[in-house]
Scaffold this motif. Structure first.
Motif, PDB file in Angstrom:
ATOM      1  N   PHE A 179       4.248  -1.716 -10.252  1.00 57.63           N
ATOM      2  CA  PHE A 179       3.472  -2.954 -10.168  1.00 57.63           C
ATOM      3  C   PHE A 179       2.957  -3.235 -11.580  1.00 57.63           C
ATOM      4  O   PHE A 179       2.825  -2.309 -12.382  1.00 57.63           O
ATOM      5  N   ASP A 180       2.669  -4.487 -11.878  1.00 53.68           N
ATOM      6  CA  ASP A 180       2.180  -4.826 -13.209  1.00 53.68           C
ATOM      7  C   ASP A 180       0.691  -4.483 -13.305  1.00 53.68           C
ATOM      8  O   ASP A 180      -0.137  -5.130 -12.654  1.00 53.68           O
ATOM      9  N   PRO A 181       0.345  -3.460 -14.104  1.00 57.16           N
ATOM     10  CA  PRO A 181      -1.071  -3.035 -14.159  1.00 57.16           C
ATOM     11  C   PRO A 181      -2.013  -4.129 -14.667  1.00 57.16           C
ATOM     12  O   PRO A 181      -3.207  -4.099 -14.356  1.00 57.16           O
ATOM     13  N   ARG A 182      -1.468  -5.087 -15.432  1.00 55.96           N
ATOM     14  CA  ARG A 182      -2.335  -6.168 -15.946  1.00 55.96           C
ATOM     15  C   ARG A 182      -2.940  -7.000 -14.814  1.00 55.96           C
ATOM     16  O   ARG A 182      -3.936  -7.690 -14.996  1.00 55.96           O
ATOM     17  N   ALA A 183      -2.333  -6.933 -13.636  1.00 49.69           N
ATOM     18  CA  ALA A 183      -2.867  -7.669 -12.485  1.00 49.69           C
ATOM     19  C   ALA A 183      -4.268  -7.183 -12.112  1.00 49.69           C
ATOM     20  O   ALA A 183      -5.042  -7.920 -11.499  1.00 49.69           O
ATOM     21  N   ALA A 184      -4.613  -5.935 -12.513  1.00 51.36           N
ATOM     22  CA  ALA A 184      -5.963  -5.421 -12.205  1.00 51.36           C
ATOM     23  C   ALA A 184      -7.015  -6.271 -12.915  1.00 51.36           C
ATOM     24  O   ALA A 184      -8.073  -6.569 -12.341  1.00 51.36           O
ATOM     25  N   ALA A 206      -1.832  -5.042  -4.951  1.00 53.46           N
ATOM     26  CA  ALA A 206      -1.625  -3.623  -5.305  1.00 53.46           C
ATOM     27  C   ALA A 206      -2.809  -3.083  -6.104  1.00 53.46           C
ATOM     28  O   ALA A 206      -3.192  -1.923  -5.937  1.00 53.46           O
ATOM     29  N   SER A 207      -3.409  -3.914  -6.954  1.00 52.29           N
ATOM     30  CA  SER A 207      -4.523  -3.411  -7.772  1.00 52.29           C
ATOM     31  C   SER A 207      -5.712  -3.010  -6.894  1.00 52.29           C
ATOM     32  O   SER A 207      -6.372  -2.009  -7.167  1.00 52.29           O
ATOM     33  N   VAL A 208      -5.956  -3.769  -5.832  1.00 50.06           N
ATOM     34  CA  VAL A 208      -7.051  -3.430  -4.906  1.00 50.06           C
ATOM     35  C   VAL A 208      -6.698  -2.152  -4.138  1.00 50.06           C
ATOM     36  O   VAL A 208      -7.493  -1.215  -4.056  1.00 50.06           O
ATOM     37  N   LEU A 209      -5.478  -2.093  -3.596  1.00 47.74           N
ATOM     38  CA  LEU A 209      -5.092  -0.943  -2.772  1.00 47.74           C
ATOM     39  C   LEU A 209      -4.973   0.321  -3.619  1.00 47.74           C
ATOM     40  O   LEU A 209      -5.386   1.402  -3.198  1.00 47.74           O
ATOM     41  N   ALA A 210      -4.451   0.194  -4.850  1.00 45.58           N
ATOM     42  CA  ALA A 210      -4.287   1.376  -5.713  1.00 45.58           C
ATOM     43  C   ALA A 210      -5.651   1.932  -6.127  1.00 45.58           C
ATOM     44  O   ALA A 210      -5.823   3.140  -6.259  1.00 45.58           O
ATOM     45  N   HIS A 211      -6.635   1.058  -6.314  1.00 40.11           N
ATOM     46  CA  HIS A 211      -8.005   1.513  -6.604  1.00 40.11           C
ATOM     47  C   HIS A 211      -8.540   2.339  -5.422  1.00 40.11           C
ATOM     48  O   HIS A 211      -9.101   3.425  -5.613  1.00 40.11           O
ATOM     49  N   GLU A 212      -8.328   1.843  -4.216  1.00 45.26           N
ATOM     50  CA  GLU A 212      -8.799   2.563  -3.032  1.00 45.26           C
ATOM     51  C   GLU A 212      -8.034   3.887  -2.866  1.00 45.26           C
ATOM     52  O   GLU A 212      -8.622   4.903  -2.488  1.00 45.26           O
ATOM     53  N   GLY A 219       0.810  -1.212   0.000  1.00 48.21           N
ATOM     54  CA  GLY A 219       0.000   0.000   0.000  1.00 48.21           C
ATOM     55  C   GLY A 219       0.843   1.262   0.000  1.00 48.21           C
ATOM     56  O   GLY A 219       0.575   2.196  -0.754  1.00 48.21           O
ATOM     57  N   GLU A 220       1.894   1.267   0.817  1.00 50.49           N
ATOM     58  CA  GLU A 220       2.717   2.474   0.909  1.00 50.49           C
ATOM     59  C   GLU A 220       3.472   2.744  -0.386  1.00 50.49           C
ATOM     60  O   GLU A 220       3.661   3.897  -0.774  1.00 50.49           O
ATOM     61  N   ARG A 221       3.878   1.664  -1.056  1.00 48.21           N
ATOM     62  CA  ARG A 221       4.566   1.841  -2.348  1.00 48.21           C
ATOM     63  C   ARG A 221       3.640   2.509  -3.368  1.00 48.21           C
ATOM     64  O   ARG A 221       4.050   3.394  -4.120  1.00 48.21           O
ATOM     65  N   ALA A 222       2.379   2.104  -3.385  1.00 46.11           N
ATOM     66  CA  ALA A 222       1.418   2.706  -4.318  1.00 46.11           C
ATOM     67  C   ALA A 222       1.025   4.119  -3.861  1.00 46.11           C
ATOM     68  O   ALA A 222       0.857   5.022  -4.679  1.00 46.11           O
ATOM     69  N   ALA A 223       0.904   4.312  -2.536  1.00 49.88           N
ATOM     70  CA  ALA A 223       0.478   5.618  -2.004  1.00 49.88           C
ATOM     71  C   ALA A 223       1.524   6.703  -2.279  1.00 49.88           C
ATOM     72  O   ALA A 223       1.185   7.864  -2.456  1.00 49.88           O
ATOM     73  N   LYS A 224       2.786   6.291  -2.344  1.00 49.14           N
ATOM     74  CA  LYS A 224       3.877   7.238  -2.573  1.00 49.14           C
ATOM     75  C   LYS A 224       3.733   7.980  -3.911  1.00 49.14           C
ATOM     76  O   LYS A 224       4.208   9.086  -4.061  1.00 49.14           O
ATOM     77  N   VAL A 225       3.084   7.351  -4.879  1.00 45.66           N
ATOM     78  CA  VAL A 225       2.939   7.973  -6.203  1.00 45.66           C
ATOM     79  C   VAL A 225       1.533   8.538  -6.411  1.00 45.66           C
ATOM     80  O   VAL A 225       1.174   8.952  -7.511  1.00 45.66           O
ATOM     81  N   SER A 226       0.735   8.569  -5.349  1.00 43.04           N
ATOM     82  CA  SER A 226      -0.624   9.104  -5.459  1.00 43.04           C
ATOM     83  C   SER A 226      -0.592  10.605  -5.739  1.00 43.04           C
ATOM     84  O   SER A 226       0.323  11.307  -5.318  1.00 43.04           O
ATOM     85  N   ASP A 227      -1.625  11.097  -6.438  1.00 43.88           N
ATOM     86  CA  ASP A 227      -1.742  12.534  -6.691  1.00 43.88           C
ATOM     87  C   ASP A 227      -2.029  13.310  -5.411  1.00 43.88           C
ATOM     88  O   ASP A 227      -1.917  14.527  -5.397  1.00 43.88           O
ATOM     89  N   ARG A 228      -2.464  12.621  -4.392  1.00 41.42           N
ATOM     90  CA  ARG A 228      -2.787  13.322  -3.148  1.00 41.42           C
ATOM     91  C   ARG A 228      -1.777  12.979  -2.069  1.00 41.42           C
ATOM     92  O   ARG A 228      -1.659  11.821  -1.653  1.00 41.42           O
ATOM     93  N   GLN A 229      -1.033  13.992  -1.603  1.00 42.44           N
ATOM     94  CA  GLN A 229       0.035  13.758  -0.616  1.00 42.44           C
ATOM     95  C   GLN A 229      -0.115  14.662   0.605  1.00 42.44           C
ATOM     96  O   GLN A 229       0.846  14.878   1.328  1.00 42.44           O
TER      97      GLN A 229
END
Ligand SMILES: [Zn+2]
Length: 240
Positions: free
Chosen positions: A182-187, A101-107, A50-60
């Motif tokens: 992360f591999d986006p195809r996993a979504a 990651a696909s679940v957490l990145a969606h959230e 989650g933290e790896r994906a959150a680091k690149v979020s538009d909201r910081q």
């Protein structure tokens, strides 16, 4: 206020500190109702991904927190203040870190696009507006949540996002997976796992009131094709 995740000007009355305070209050209701996992390895795994994906979020402008709830159902949800919850029943069905990651990145997408705070703002409605009129900065929202029954809070937490918000969270999720290597195809794989889990009478909670999964798969596949042109070449070496 300009929202970099949606690319639009948006009217959000709730300040970030107020949203974070609200999230803490909502968390109290959640831990009354649910048992959080005590499995350190699984908790660590969810946080790390989650933290790896959150680091690149538009909201910081706040810190993201990831929690694992002991429940057999396939579900995940987000509350104000960047708190993201995933059920053990979903985690067990996912086969690798990219799918998690696909679940957490969606959230995280729902957080970045401020869907979650907008949902609370809409549900609190008139009361919220009058509280804000009284104290201009909107810090009263956390107390307002604290005054609600835990059942009322959970009703807002589990109320559905709009269809457009779901598509947008899917799109942002793909973007964050791409940026975080992360591999986006996993979504797409995750959607298929959820779909397989929804055969029979029990539709997973996470799919209820969501757009049709086939439409989401189609949109996500189109999005994956356009990643390079939208966000530039990937800096990542894919392991798979
Ligand atoms: Zn969603």
């Amino acid at each position: 206020m300009y929202n970099p995740a949606t690319g639009r000007e948006e009217f959000i009355m709730i300040s970030t500190p107020s949203e974070v305070a609200m999230g803490k209050s909502v968390h109290e209701s959640i831990i009354q109702k649910y048992k959080l996992s005590r499995d350190p390895a699984q908790i660590d795994r969810v946080r790390r991904i989650g933290e790896r994906a959150a680091k690149v979020s538009d909201r910081q402008d706040y810190e993201y927190h990831f929690y694992l709830i002991e429940e057999d159902e396939m579900n995940a949800f987000t509350t104000p203040g960047g708190n993201i919850y995933v059920y053990t029943g979903l985690l067990e069905k996912l086969e690798n870190d990219d799918q998690v990651a696909s679940v957490l990145a969606h959230e995280i997408g729902h957080c970045a696009a401020r869907h979650t705070v907008k949902k609370f703002q809409a549900a609190l409605g008139y009361d919220l507006i009058s509280t804000i009129a009284l104290n201009a900065i909107g810090e009263g929202t956390a107390q307002q949540i604290a005054q609600l029954s835990s059942g009322a809070v959970m009703n807002i937490v589990f109320s559905a996002y709009g269809r457009q918000d779901e598509y947008q969270a899917d799109q942002l999720g793909i973007k964050y997976m791409y940026r975080a290597c992360f591999d986006p195809r996993a979504a797409v794989e995750t959607f298929k796992i959820l779909e397989a889990g929804s055969q029979g009478p029990d539709v997973p909670l996470i799919l209820r009131s969501h757009p049709f999964i086939s439409d989401r798969i189609h949109m996500v596949e189109e999005e994956i094709k356009s990643l390079g042109s939208k966000y530039g070449p990937s800096p990542c070496v894919m392991a798979r």
